[in-house]
Write a protein that holds these residues in place. Structure first.
Motif, PDB file in Angstrom:
ATOM      1  N   ARG A  77       0.335  -1.414  -0.230  1.00 37.41           N
ATOM      2  CA  ARG A  77      -0.370   0.013  -0.399  1.00 37.41           C
ATOM      3  C   ARG A  77       0.786   1.299  -0.071  1.00 37.41           C
ATOM      4  O   ARG A  77       0.577   1.880  -0.153  1.00 37.41           O
ATOM      5  CB  ARG A  77      -0.534   0.314   1.388  1.00 37.41           C
ATOM      6  CG  ARG A  77      -1.578   1.119   1.302  1.00 37.41           C
ATOM      7  CD  ARG A  77      -2.873   1.855   0.675  1.00 37.41           C
ATOM      8  NE  ARG A  77      -3.451   0.731   0.127  1.00 37.41           N
ATOM      9  CZ  ARG A  77      -4.190   0.576  -0.996  1.00 37.41           C
ATOM     10  NH1 ARG A  77      -4.030   1.115  -1.883  1.00 37.41           N
ATOM     11  NH2 ARG A  77      -5.661  -0.368  -1.208  1.00 37.41           N
ATOM     12  N   ALA A  78       2.200   1.180   0.872  1.00 36.73           N
ATOM     13  CA  ALA A  78       3.284   2.624   1.039  1.00 36.73           C
ATOM     14  C   ALA A  78       3.580   2.919  -0.830  1.00 36.73           C
ATOM     15  O   ALA A  78       3.963   3.574  -0.963  1.00 36.73           O
ATOM     16  CB  ALA A  78       3.999   1.756   1.712  1.00 36.73           C
ATOM     17  N   ALA A  79       3.918   1.789  -1.204  1.00 33.97           N
ATOM     18  CA  ALA A  79       4.444   1.666  -2.673  1.00 33.97           C
ATOM     19  C   ALA A  79       3.182   2.577  -3.761  1.00 33.97           C
ATOM     20  O   ALA A  79       3.203   3.152  -4.631  1.00 33.97           O
ATOM     21  CB  ALA A  79       4.976   0.200  -3.138  1.00 33.97           C
ATOM     22  N   VAL A  80       1.714   2.298  -3.588  1.00 31.05           N
ATOM     23  CA  VAL A  80       1.200   2.136  -4.513  1.00 31.05           C
ATOM     24  C   VAL A  80       0.862   4.065  -4.371  1.00 31.05           C
ATOM     25  O   VAL A  80       0.975   4.516  -5.497  1.00 31.05           O
ATOM     26  CB  VAL A  80      -0.281   1.653  -4.194  1.00 31.05           C
ATOM     27  CG1 VAL A  80      -1.538   2.538  -4.779  1.00 31.05           C
ATOM     28  CG2 VAL A  80      -0.364   0.051  -5.059  1.00 31.05           C
ATOM     29  N   GLU A  81       0.486   4.242  -3.092  1.00 28.10           N
ATOM     30  CA  GLU A  81       0.686   5.484  -2.962  1.00 28.10           C
ATOM     31  C   GLU A  81       1.571   6.668  -2.517  1.00 28.10           C
ATOM     32  O   GLU A  81       1.713   7.550  -2.514  1.00 28.10           O
ATOM     33  CB  GLU A  81       0.101   5.235  -1.055  1.00 28.10           C
ATOM     34  CG  GLU A  81      -1.247   4.852  -0.145  1.00 28.10           C
ATOM     35  CD  GLU A  81      -1.593   5.383   0.365  1.00 28.10           C
ATOM     36  OE1 GLU A  81      -0.822   5.170   1.587  1.00 28.10           O
ATOM     37  OE2 GLU A  81      -2.724   4.078   0.877  1.00 28.10           O
ATOM     38  N   GLU A  82       2.933   5.501  -2.884  1.00 24.13           N
ATOM     39  CA  GLU A  82       4.476   6.273  -2.987  1.00 24.13           C
ATOM     40  C   GLU A  82       4.534   6.965  -1.649  1.00 24.13           C
ATOM     41  O   GLU A  82       4.469   8.765  -1.622  1.00 24.13           O
ATOM     42  CB  GLU A  82       4.568   7.294  -4.508  1.00 24.13           C
ATOM     43  CG  GLU A  82       4.253   6.466  -5.469  1.00 24.13           C
ATOM     44  CD  GLU A  82       4.292   6.956  -7.080  1.00 24.13           C
ATOM     45  OE1 GLU A  82       5.681   7.285  -7.089  1.00 24.13           O
ATOM     46  OE2 GLU A  82       3.690   7.251  -7.673  1.00 24.13           O
ATOM     47  N   VAL A  83       4.555   6.749  -1.171  1.00 24.92           N
ATOM     48  CA  VAL A  83       4.824   7.349   0.717  1.00 24.92           C
ATOM     49  C   VAL A  83       5.932   8.491   0.117  1.00 24.92           C
ATOM     50  O   VAL A  83       6.057   9.308   0.904  1.00 24.92           O
ATOM     51  CB  VAL A  83       4.729   6.365   1.414  1.00 24.92           C
ATOM     52  CG1 VAL A  83       2.789   6.496   1.748  1.00 24.92           C
ATOM     53  CG2 VAL A  83       5.451   5.550   2.158  1.00 24.92           C
ATOM     54  N   ASP A  84       6.985   8.452  -0.645  1.00 23.14           N
ATOM     55  CA  ASP A  84       8.128   7.874  -0.636  1.00 23.14           C
ATOM     56  C   ASP A  84       9.503   8.361  -2.167  1.00 23.14           C
ATOM     57  O   ASP A  84       9.005   7.353  -2.054  1.00 23.14           O
ATOM     58  CB  ASP A  84       9.604   8.375   0.642  1.00 23.14           C
ATOM     59  CG  ASP A  84       9.939   8.581   0.506  1.00 23.14           C
ATOM     60  OD1 ASP A  84      11.223   8.752  -0.177  1.00 23.14           O
ATOM     61  OD2 ASP A  84      10.867   9.136   1.821  1.00 23.14           O
ATOM     62  N   PRO A  85       9.237   9.181  -2.344  1.00 24.17           N
ATOM     63  CA  PRO A  85       9.979   8.813  -3.906  1.00 24.17           C
ATOM     64  C   PRO A  85      10.733   8.382  -3.662  1.00 24.17           C
ATOM     65  O   PRO A  85      11.536   7.766  -5.156  1.00 24.17           O
ATOM     66  CB  PRO A  85       9.851   9.795  -4.212  1.00 24.17           C
ATOM     67  CG  PRO A  85      10.088  10.847  -2.981  1.00 24.17           C
ATOM     68  CD  PRO A  85       9.512  10.642  -1.990  1.00 24.17           C
ATOM     69  N   ARG A  86      11.612   7.542  -2.445  1.00 28.95           N
ATOM     70  CA  ARG A  86      13.231   7.030  -2.698  1.00 28.95           C
ATOM     71  C   ARG A  86      12.482   5.741  -2.590  1.00 28.95           C
ATOM     72  O   ARG A  86      13.749   4.500  -2.547  1.00 28.95           O
ATOM     73  CB  ARG A  86      13.820   7.214  -1.550  1.00 28.95           C
ATOM     74  CG  ARG A  86      14.223   9.216  -2.466  1.00 28.95           C
ATOM     75  CD  ARG A  86      15.036   9.466  -0.431  1.00 28.95           C
ATOM     76  NE  ARG A  86      14.028   9.466   0.418  1.00 28.95           N
ATOM     77  CZ  ARG A  86      14.948   9.436   1.838  1.00 28.95           C
ATOM     78  NH1 ARG A  86      15.416   9.725   2.092  1.00 28.95           N
ATOM     79  NH2 ARG A  86      13.363   9.703   2.752  1.00 28.95           N
ATOM     80  N   ILE A  87      11.729   4.892  -2.593  1.00 28.49           N
ATOM     81  CA  ILE A  87      10.998   3.538  -2.730  1.00 28.49           C
ATOM     82  C   ILE A  87      11.323   3.273  -3.670  1.00 28.49           C
ATOM     83  O   ILE A  87      10.911   3.674  -4.808  1.00 28.49           O
ATOM     84  CB  ILE A  87       9.934   3.994  -2.234  1.00 28.49           C
ATOM     85  CG1 ILE A  87       9.561   4.194  -0.680  1.00 28.49           C
ATOM     86  CG2 ILE A  87       9.368   2.119  -2.111  1.00 28.49           C
ATOM     87  CD1 ILE A  87       8.103   3.762  -0.430  1.00 28.49           C
ATOM     88  N   ALA A  88      12.482   2.322  -3.994  1.00 28.25           N
ATOM     89  CA  ALA A  88      12.938   1.411  -4.833  1.00 28.25           C
ATOM     90  C   ALA A  88      12.275   0.260  -5.407  1.00 28.25           C
ATOM     91  O   ALA A  88      12.322  -0.285  -6.228  1.00 28.25           O
ATOM     92  CB  ALA A  88      14.499   1.752  -5.086  1.00 28.25           C
ATOM     93  N   ALA A  89      11.901  -0.250  -4.062  1.00 26.45           N
ATOM     94  CA  ALA A  89      11.818  -1.571  -3.903  1.00 26.45           C
ATOM     95  C   ALA A  89      10.558  -2.371  -2.969  1.00 26.45           C
ATOM     96  O   ALA A  89      11.042  -1.605  -1.809  1.00 26.45           O
ATOM     97  CB  ALA A  89      12.616  -3.002  -4.206  1.00 26.45           C
ATOM     98  N   VAL A  90      10.256  -3.278  -3.085  1.00 29.27           N
ATOM     99  CA  VAL A  90       8.825  -3.232  -2.232  1.00 29.27           C
ATOM    100  C   VAL A  90       8.796  -5.053  -1.831  1.00 29.27           C
ATOM    101  O   VAL A  90       8.607  -5.635  -3.096  1.00 29.27           O
ATOM    102  CB  VAL A  90       7.292  -3.145  -1.916  1.00 29.27           C
ATOM    103  CG1 VAL A  90       6.886  -2.814  -0.865  1.00 29.27           C
ATOM    104  CG2 VAL A  90       7.559  -1.183  -2.261  1.00 29.27           C
TER     105      VAL A  90
END
Length: 252
Positions: A77-90
Motif C-alpha cells: 500500500r505504501a508503494a502504491v501511495e508512493e509515500v516516499d519517492p525514494r522507495i525503489a523496491a517492496v
C-alpha cells in the motif's frame, strides 16, 4: 495482528541485510508491540511517510520496504501511495491482498485456532491503546469479540471513520491496485498458508503489472517456510535471505 519486530523472520531478514552491508530499521505496525496509545488498520501507511522524512534518512537515495503478513500489505500500500519517492523496491511475504477474503478465512470454523491466537493478541493490547480516547468501544465489550470481523467493526471502524466493515475492506485492500503498481515489487506466498487463502491472491496477482514479481513456496505456512526454501535469488537458502538478496539487486 500479533506480530512484532522481535519475531524470528524479522530478525533473519535484518541479519541477512547487515551481512550484505545494508542498514535496516525494524518497525512494528502502530500498536503491535503494545506500546503507545493507538493502533493501526490494514492499510495504515501514515507512519511511514513522516518516518522517512526524518533527517536520519537524508543520506539514503534509495529505500526498500520489506513486510511480513499484514506488514506486507502495508508495504504494498505504501508503494502504491508512493509515500516516499525514494522507495525503489517492496517485498511482501504472505500478505493478504483481499482483506474481506482473508477475514472470512480466519473467521471460518476450521481456522478457529488461528483466530483465537490473533484475537488473544489484539485483546491484550486494546485497553492500553484506547485509554483516554473518546468515542471508542469500551474494552469490556471488545473482550467478548469472537470473530475478526466483529473486532474490526468495534475497533477499526470507530477509530478511523470508515462507513462500515465492508467499506473498510473494499477501500483498503491493495490487491486491485497491483494492476497499476509502478514500484518494483516481490510477493512471496504459500499455497498452503492457513491464514491467507491462495485463491484470494491469484486473481490480483494475475492482473498485477509487470513490476510485480511472484514466488510461490511449496511446503510453507504463514510467514514460516522450510529452511532450505529457494526463490531463485542468490546462494543463501531460506525465504528471508532470498528476499533480502532480491532487495539488494533492486537497490544497486
Amino acid at each position: 495482528l500479533g506480530g512484532s519486530v522481535s519475531r524470528g523472520y524479522c530478525l533473519e531478514a535484518a541479519r541477512a541485510s547487515h551481512q550484505m552491508g545494508m542498514p535496516t530499521l525494524r518497525l512494528s505496525l502502530r500498536g503491535a508491540d503494545g506500546l503507545g496509545r493507538d493502533f493501526h488498520h490494514a492499510g495504515f501507511t501514515d507512519d511511514l511517510g513522516p518516518l522517512l522524512r526524518k533527517p536520519e534518512w537524508d543520506r539514503f537515495k534509495k529505500i526498500a520496504i520489506v513486510g511480513f503478513s499484514l506488514g506486507g500489505h502495508v508495504a504494498l500500500r505504501a508503494a502504491v501511495e508512493e509515500v516516499d519517492p525514494r522507495i525503489a523496491a517492496v517485498a511482501a511475504i504472505c500478505p493478504p491482498l483481499d482483506l474481506r477474503a482473508s477475514q472470512e478465512s480466519i473467521d471460518s470454523p476450521s481456522r478457529w485456532i488461528y483466530r483465537q491466537s490473533v484475537l488473544r493478541s489484539l485483546k491484550k493490547i486494546y485497553p492500553r491503546m484506547v485509554r483516554g480516547r473518546s468515542g471508542m468501544t469500551p474494552a469490556s465489550r471488545v473482550q467478548q469479540v469472537q470473530t475478526l470481523r466483529e473486532w474490526d467493526a468495534l475497533t477499526v471502524i470507530p477509530r478511523f471513520g470508515f462507513r462500515d466493515v465492508d467499506h473498510y475492506y473494499r477501500s483498503q485492500s491493495v490487491g486491485p491496485d497491483l494492476a497499476q503498481m509502478k514500484k518494483t515489487s516481490l510477493v512471496v506466498a504459500s499455497p498452503a498458508d492457513p491464514m491467507i487463502p491462495a485463491d484470494s491472491l491469484r486473481g490480483s496477482l494475475a492482473r498485477a503489472s509487470n513490476n510485480v514479481e511472484v514466488r510461490w513456496v511449496q511446503g510453507g505456512g504463514h510467514v514460516f517456510f522450510p529452511p532450505g526454501s529457494y526463490l531463485g535469488f542468490g546462494d543463501e537458502p531460506g525465504v528471508p535471505a532470498q528476499v533480502i538478496h532480491w532487495v539488494s539487486e533492486q537497490l544497486r
